[in-house]
Each structure stands twice: as C-alpha cells, then as structure tokens.
Design a protein around this motif. Structure first.
Motif, PDB file in Angstrom:
ATOM      1  N   PRO A  14       0.822  -1.210   0.000  1.00 26.52           N
ATOM      2  CA  PRO A  14       0.000   0.000   0.000  1.00 26.52           C
ATOM      3  C   PRO A  14       0.855   1.260   0.000  1.00 26.52           C
ATOM      4  O   PRO A  14       1.935   1.285   0.582  1.00 26.52           O
ATOM      5  N   GLU A  15       0.369   2.274  -0.689  1.00 26.07           N
ATOM      6  CA  GLU A  15       1.004   3.589  -0.689  1.00 26.07           C
ATOM      7  C   GLU A  15      -0.034   4.585  -0.199  1.00 26.07           C
ATOM      8  O   GLU A  15      -1.075   4.755  -0.813  1.00 26.07           O
ATOM      9  N   TYR A  16       0.277   5.243   0.911  1.00 29.72           N
ATOM     10  CA  TYR A  16      -0.677   6.088   1.619  1.00 29.72           C
ATOM     11  C   TYR A  16      -0.601   7.542   1.167  1.00 29.72           C
ATOM     12  O   TYR A  16       0.489   8.099   1.004  1.00 29.72           O
ATOM     13  N   LEU A  17      -1.765   8.162   1.005  1.00 27.45           N
ATOM     14  CA  LEU A  17      -1.831   9.565   0.616  1.00 27.45           C
ATOM     15  C   LEU A  17      -1.230  10.428   1.719  1.00 27.45           C
ATOM     16  O   LEU A  17      -1.620  10.320   2.883  1.00 27.45           O
ATOM     17  N   SER A  18      -0.266  11.263   1.355  1.00 22.79           N
ATOM     18  CA  SER A  18       0.359  12.125   2.355  1.00 22.79           C
ATOM     19  C   SER A  18       0.043  13.601   2.133  1.00 22.79           C
ATOM     20  O   SER A  18      -0.095  14.353   3.088  1.00 22.79           O
ATOM     21  N   GLN A  19      -0.072  14.014   0.875  1.00 21.45           N
ATOM     22  CA  GLN A  19      -0.402  15.411   0.605  1.00 21.45           C
ATOM     23  C   GLN A  19      -0.859  15.579  -0.833  1.00 21.45           C
ATOM     24  O   GLN A  19      -0.662  14.702  -1.670  1.00 21.45           O
ATOM     25  N   ILE A  20      -1.473  16.726  -1.093  1.00 18.18           N
ATOM     26  CA  ILE A  20      -1.921  17.102  -2.432  1.00 18.18           C
ATOM     27  C   ILE A  20      -1.288  18.450  -2.741  1.00 18.18           C
ATOM     28  O   ILE A  20      -1.378  19.375  -1.938  1.00 18.18           O
TER      29      ILE A  20
END
Length: 97
Positions: A14-20
């Motif tokens: 899994p690769e987790y959302l950290s920022q936009i």
C-alpha cells in the motif's frame, strides 16, 4: 515495509496519501472515490487563506477550490484517488514498518 497478498497471490504494497500539491484543480474526483474521509474540498482566497464550507468566506472571496488532506491516518493505501486524479498532484508514501 508491509506487503500484502491479493486474491490472485500477487504481492501488493500500500502507498498512503500524504499530501496534495498546488496543482489540484478541486474537481473532487478523488473525494468521490475515497470512502475513508481522508480529504475534503476547501476553497482558497486571493490572499492564500484556505477556507472550508461554513468558515465565513463568501463565494466571491474564494479564488478556486482544492482538496486538503486532513485525516491521512485514515488512508488504507488503495490508490483509488491517484488513479482518478487528472493532474497527478497527489503524493503517496509507503509504510516504513
């Protein structure tokens, strides 16, 4: 690093959302596919202030809309948000476990 096995036996990390980033156009596609309430749509004023719904900013003051990651710990790393983003403006991280 945690890896998992999918139904067909292939490995998945899994690769987790950290920022936009600032290239976000506020289209809301990522918000619609995320069922974990990881992010929300906000507005940004001419002065660069980020305002949410009900924060007292008039629609006239909002220059544009953008997504804000406000609960990154809720992300399960599925990547659905990244697949629907037309601007590729999301950053994801792998677990360090």
């Amino acid at each position: 690093m945690n890896s998992f096995v999918s139904r067909d036996g292939s490995r998945w990390v899994p690769e987790y959302l950290s920022q936009i980033d600032a290239n976000c156009i506020g289209c809301g596609r990522c918000f619609k596919v995320c069922w974990r309430d990881v992010m929300h749509l906000s507005g940004i004023t001419d002065s660069g202030e980020i305002v949410g719904a009900g924060d007292g900013a008039d629609d006239d003051e909002v220059e544009r809309m953008l997504m804000i990651v406000d609960h990154p710990g809720r992300c399960i790393g599925c990547g659905a948000c990244a697949r629907v983003c037309p601007k590729n403006c999301q950053f994801h991280i792998k677990s360090s476990d």
